[in-house]
Design a protein around this motif. Structure first.
Motif, PDB file in Angstrom:
ATOM      1  N   VAL A 199      56.811  25.198  31.139  1.00 50.74           N
ATOM      2  CA  VAL A 199      56.359  26.306  31.986  1.00 50.74           C
ATOM      3  C   VAL A 199      55.073  26.918  31.439  1.00 50.74           C
ATOM      4  N   ILE A 200      55.033  27.147  30.129  1.00 52.01           N
ATOM      5  CA  ILE A 200      53.851  27.768  29.510  1.00 52.01           C
ATOM      6  C   ILE A 200      52.656  26.812  29.525  1.00 52.01           C
ATOM      7  N   GLY A 201      52.908  25.554  29.184  1.00 51.55           N
ATOM      8  CA  GLY A 201      51.813  24.593  29.093  1.00 51.55           C
ATOM      9  C   GLY A 201      51.189  24.248  30.432  1.00 51.55           C
ATOM     10  N   LEU A 202      52.015  24.189  31.471  1.00 55.33           N
ATOM     11  CA  LEU A 202      51.512  23.775  32.776  1.00 55.33           C
ATOM     12  C   LEU A 202      51.311  24.942  33.737  1.00 55.33           C
ATOM     13  N   GLY A 203      52.215  25.899  33.705  1.00 58.42           N
ATOM     14  CA  GLY A 203      52.198  26.949  34.717  1.00 58.42           C
ATOM     15  C   GLY A 203      51.153  28.016  34.524  1.00 58.42           C
ATOM     16  N   THR A 204      50.718  28.235  33.299  1.00 57.59           N
ATOM     17  CA  THR A 204      49.806  29.347  33.041  1.00 57.59           C
ATOM     18  C   THR A 204      48.421  29.162  33.651  1.00 57.59           C
ATOM     19  N   VAL A 205      48.103  27.971  34.111  1.00 58.41           N
ATOM     20  CA  VAL A 205      46.770  27.777  34.693  1.00 58.41           C
ATOM     21  C   VAL A 205      46.599  28.582  35.976  1.00 58.41           C
ATOM     22  N   TRP A 206      47.711  28.877  36.681  1.00 61.31           N
ATOM     23  CA  TRP A 206      47.578  29.669  37.905  1.00 61.31           C
ATOM     24  C   TRP A 206      47.156  31.092  37.583  1.00 61.31           C
ATOM     25  N   ILE A 207      47.465  31.548  36.370  1.00 55.97           N
ATOM     26  CA  ILE A 207      46.980  32.861  35.961  1.00 55.97           C
ATOM     27  C   ILE A 207      45.453  32.858  35.947  1.00 55.97           C
ATOM     28  N   LEU A 208      44.877  31.753  35.474  1.00 60.05           N
ATOM     29  CA  LEU A 208      43.420  31.635  35.464  1.00 60.05           C
ATOM     30  C   LEU A 208      42.855  31.599  36.880  1.00 60.05           C
ATOM     31  N   ASP A 209      43.541  30.901  37.772  1.00 60.54           N
ATOM     32  CA  ASP A 209      43.083  30.832  39.156  1.00 60.54           C
ATOM     33  C   ASP A 209      43.082  32.227  39.773  1.00 60.54           C
ATOM     34  N   GLY A 210      44.159  32.989  39.529  1.00 52.35           N
ATOM     35  CA  GLY A 210      44.222  34.354  40.032  1.00 52.35           C
ATOM     36  C   GLY A 210      43.134  35.232  39.454  1.00 52.35           C
ATOM     37  N   LEU A 211      42.865  35.040  38.166  1.00 48.60           N
ATOM     38  CA  LEU A 211      41.792  35.789  37.503  1.00 48.60           C
ATOM     39  C   LEU A 211      40.452  35.494  38.156  1.00 48.60           C
ATOM     40  N   GLU A 212      40.189  34.214  38.398  1.00 49.95           N
ATOM     41  CA  GLU A 212      38.922  33.780  38.991  1.00 49.95           C
ATOM     42  C   GLU A 212      38.704  34.398  40.369  1.00 49.95           C
ATOM     43  N   VAL A 213      39.665  34.193  41.256  1.00 54.89           N
ATOM     44  CA  VAL A 213      39.506  34.625  42.643  1.00 54.89           C
ATOM     45  C   VAL A 213      39.367  36.141  42.728  1.00 54.89           C
ATOM     46  N   THR A 214      40.191  36.858  41.957  1.00 57.15           N
ATOM     47  CA  THR A 214      40.183  38.317  42.019  1.00 57.15           C
ATOM     48  C   THR A 214      38.898  38.902  41.453  1.00 57.15           C
ATOM     49  N   VAL A 215      38.466  38.376  40.320  1.00 55.47           N
ATOM     50  CA  VAL A 215      37.244  38.888  39.703  1.00 55.47           C
ATOM     51  C   VAL A 215      36.065  38.737  40.654  1.00 55.47           C
ATOM     52  N   VAL A 216      35.940  37.580  41.274  1.00 56.35           N
ATOM     53  CA  VAL A 216      34.805  37.348  42.168  1.00 56.35           C
ATOM     54  C   VAL A 216      34.844  38.305  43.352  1.00 56.35           C
ATOM     55  N   GLY A 217      36.046  38.518  43.928  1.00 56.06           N
ATOM     56  CA  GLY A 217      36.153  39.443  45.042  1.00 56.06           C
ATOM     57  C   GLY A 217      35.805  40.871  44.651  1.00 56.06           C
ATOM     58  N   ASN A 218      36.212  41.274  43.446  1.00 60.88           N
ATOM     59  CA  ASN A 218      36.011  42.664  43.034  1.00 60.88           C
ATOM     60  C   ASN A 218      34.612  42.963  42.502  1.00 60.88           C
ATOM     61  N   ILE A 219      33.923  41.937  42.010  1.00 59.73           N
ATOM     62  CA  ILE A 219      32.588  42.192  41.462  1.00 59.73           C
ATOM     63  C   ILE A 219      31.484  41.870  42.459  1.00 59.73           C
ATOM     64  N   ALA A 220      31.882  41.565  43.706  1.00 62.11           N
ATOM     65  CA  ALA A 220      30.877  41.201  44.714  1.00 62.11           C
ATOM     66  C   ALA A 220      29.828  42.291  44.880  1.00 62.11           C
ATOM     67  N   GLY A 221      30.300  43.552  44.906  1.00 61.92           N
ATOM     68  CA  GLY A 221      29.353  44.652  45.064  1.00 61.92           C
ATOM     69  C   GLY A 221      28.367  44.744  43.922  1.00 61.92           C
ATOM     70  N   ARG A 222      28.830  44.524  42.692  1.00 61.63           N
ATOM     71  CA  ARG A 222      27.956  44.617  41.536  1.00 61.63           C
ATOM     72  C   ARG A 222      26.956  43.453  41.488  1.00 61.63           C
ATOM     73  N   LEU A 223      27.409  42.259  41.838  1.00 60.90           N
ATOM     74  CA  LEU A 223      26.510  41.103  41.818  1.00 60.90           C
ATOM     75  C   LEU A 223      25.340  41.280  42.781  1.00 60.90           C
ATOM     76  N   SER A 224      25.585  42.001  43.870  1.00 59.34           N
ATOM     77  CA  SER A 224      24.533  42.167  44.879  1.00 59.34           C
ATOM     78  C   SER A 224      23.561  43.298  44.541  1.00 59.34           C
ATOM     79  N   GLU A 225      23.864  44.075  43.499  1.00 59.67           N
ATOM     80  CA  GLU A 225      22.989  45.181  43.115  1.00 59.67           C
ATOM     81  C   GLU A 225      21.797  44.684  42.301  1.00 59.67           C
ATOM     82  N   SER A 226      20.714  45.422  42.358  1.00 55.66           N
ATOM     83  CA  SER A 226      19.562  45.077  41.526  1.00 55.66           C
ATOM     84  C   SER A 226      19.943  45.271  40.062  1.00 55.66           C
ATOM     85  N   GLY A 227      19.463  44.394  39.222  1.00 55.18           N
ATOM     86  CA  GLY A 227      19.786  44.466  37.805  1.00 55.18           C
ATOM     87  C   GLY A 227      20.964  43.617  37.401  1.00 55.18           C
TER      88      GLY A 227
END
Length: 512
Positions: free
Chosen positions: A36-64
């Motif tokens: 479970v730990i060796g194989l299943g934990t990769v979905w935690i990374l997938d969740g991290l990826e998708v959520t971070v991109v959605g939440n930082i969209a506003g910041r990425l579009s800002e100048s600077g």
């Protein structure tokens, strides 16, 4: 115990084995937690990826920010490219997983993900960001096929449903982490505008490296080894597992029930896979497609735009949306966690259909309240928690379903195909369509998007009510007979495992 007979002309060896029965009769142990730990934990990374991109969209579009990119390009174009990469990656790696083994591919796909995530962190132009979002998805798509097939083949039948749901639902643990991490990344008093978002991607690469090190200790699937002429390796792996479990429990294991006769072969052609999935198991193919369409549209379309809804309709600051998303992510994870056991006890048909229907009906109710203007940011989030509590369990069961209702030789490719087809329909068009609907700032357009997702979830629930397979606590070989199994021994192998729902057995296949 595995015995072999001399090969017939033009075929591989024929072996008689009880390895599937030995794996299914094991009690839960520390060894299973390692899987479970060796194989299943990769979905935690997938969740991290998708959520971070959605939440930082506003910041990425800002100048600077260090990137010349708009918020719509992040939540629309980049999101669609990530899903497109996952779909194409699933098909590409899924075929290789069935041909070359589970372990080789779940190591390679994780390395692809790791490299692509690290390179996303150093993006300086929009095209570079888009390219490595696609390649990150390409690696994740391969993970879906390799990981789900390996997990189902290693976990005992009595626990397969709840474990599979929990692992696929762990995506939302990553989403919680991504939501909270984005709060820190968006705080310019802590990190510069062009540094915080880069560190979030870099952290994902570091976590992937840790998982890669743990994953080295996960063995190849003995079921896959048996079919591909490596029965001595399969015997060694299973014997080692049994000894470890007996040492842990201090008691001898029960005798396995039944044997299986297999005509070994190296590969299965695309034509045979297509004939099996769409000819022999037509009703199951319709089921798999329906489940993936429903969940893919709801998740990939609507949750990608959740932050935009909060900022546009409720004036929630961009750097505070992570708090709201963390709340619905917790609700998502609690669904598989609390309902997972029922998929093994109450049964697949009842639980799959009810979770899809309940989530769809609750989403219709949320759309109605949103249209009336009676929801605040907090109450909308509460409604989403209720919807996604059931939807998450249902969505996770889609992966469980397609990984257990088709024959062993086609398992990874079946997962890949239904994931790619369903996600392409709902996951590529969904984010783009939903970004357009919420971008208008009109309540009616957002209600329409909610309603489309709700209708598709309800439709999938009705399909499951009629077509779902009662696979709970049954051997994989009983649910779908291997293409290489001899009919006489296949029946014996699954005695005492419950009534079979298989269609007539295809003739025993010989090695090409």
């Amino acid at each position: 115990m595995t015995t072999a007979e001399a090969p017939s002309p033009g075929t591989g060896r024929t072996i008689t084995t009880n390895i599937p029965a030995r794996l299914d009769r094991l009690p839960w142990s520390r060894w299973h937690w390692t899987i479970v730990i060796g194989l299943g934990t990769v979905w935690i990374l997938d969740g991290l990826e998708v959520t971070v991109v959605g939440n930082i969209a506003g910041r990425l579009s800002e100048s600077g920010s260090g990137l010349s990119i708009s918020s719509g390009q992040v939540t629309g174009t980049a999101a669609a490219l990530y899903v497109a990469g996952a779909c194409s990656g699933a098909l590409f790696w899924g075929r290789l997983t069935d041909r070359f083994g589970r372990k080789k591919l779940f190591m390679i796909t994780l390395m692809v993900y790791l490299a692509a995530t690290a390179l996303t962190a150093v993006s300086w132009e929009a095209w570079w960001f888009f390219l490595f979002r696609f390649l990150t998805g390409f690696g994740i798509g391969g993970e879906y096929a390799a990981i789900n097939s390996a997990i189902d083949e290693l976990i005992p039948a009595n626990y397969r449903g709840r474990v599979d749901l929990l692992i696929n639902g762990s995506f939302w643990l990553g989403a919680v982490g991504g939501s909270l991490l984005s709060i820190v990344a968006l705080d310019t008093s802590l990190l510069a505008a062009d540094v915080g978002w880069r560190l979030t991607f870099a952290l994902g690469a570091v976590l992937a490296l840790v998982i890669l090190l743990v994953r080295r200790h996960v063995p190849e699937s003995p079921r896959w080894l048996l079919i591909h002429g490596r029965d001595e390796e399969a015997e060694e792996i299973v014997t080692g597992i049994e000894r470890e479990v007996e040492r842990e429990t201090g008691a001898a294991l029960a005798e396995p029930q039944g044997e299986l006769e297999i005509h070994q072969r190296k590969s299965v052609s695309f034509l045979e896979i297509a004939r099996t999935v769409f000819g022999t198991y037509t009703r199951r193919a319709v089921l798999g497609f329906s489940l993936f369409i429903g969940q893919a549209f709801l998740y990939n379309a609507i949750t990608f735009g959740f932050g935009a809804i909060l900022t546009k309709f409720y004036d929630v600051p961009a750097n505070h949306t992570g708090y709201y998303f963390a709340v619905i992510a917790v609700g998502n994870f609690c669904g598989p966690l609390l309902l997972g056991k029922l998929f093994d006890t109450v049964g697949r048909r009842v639980m799959i259909s009810s979770t899809y229907l309940l989530s769809g009906l609750l989403l219709f109710g949320t759309a109605w309240l949103f249209d009336r203007g009676t929801l605040s940011a907090a109450t909308l989030t509460a409604c989403w928690c209720a919807v996604l509590f059931f939807a998450s369990a249902g969505a996770s069961s889609a992966y469980l379903t397609v990984s257990e209702i088709f024959p062993m030789e086609t398992r990874a490719m079946s997962i890949a195909f239904f994931y790619a087809l369903g996600t392409a329909a709902g996951g590529i068009s969904g984010p783009v369509l939903f970004a357009d609907l919420t971008g208008t700032g009109k309540v009616g357009d957002t209600v329409l998007a909610f309603s489309i997702g709700a209708a598709l979830m309800c439709a999938a629930g009705l399909v499951a009510a009629f077509l779902a397979v009662n696979a709970e606590r049954r051997s994989l070989e009983d649910i779908a007979r291997p293409l290489t199994a001899a009919a006489s021994r296949a029946k014996a192998a699954t005695k005492n495992m419950g009534p079979s729902q298989n269609p007539p057995a295809p003739p025993a296949a010989s090695r090409p």
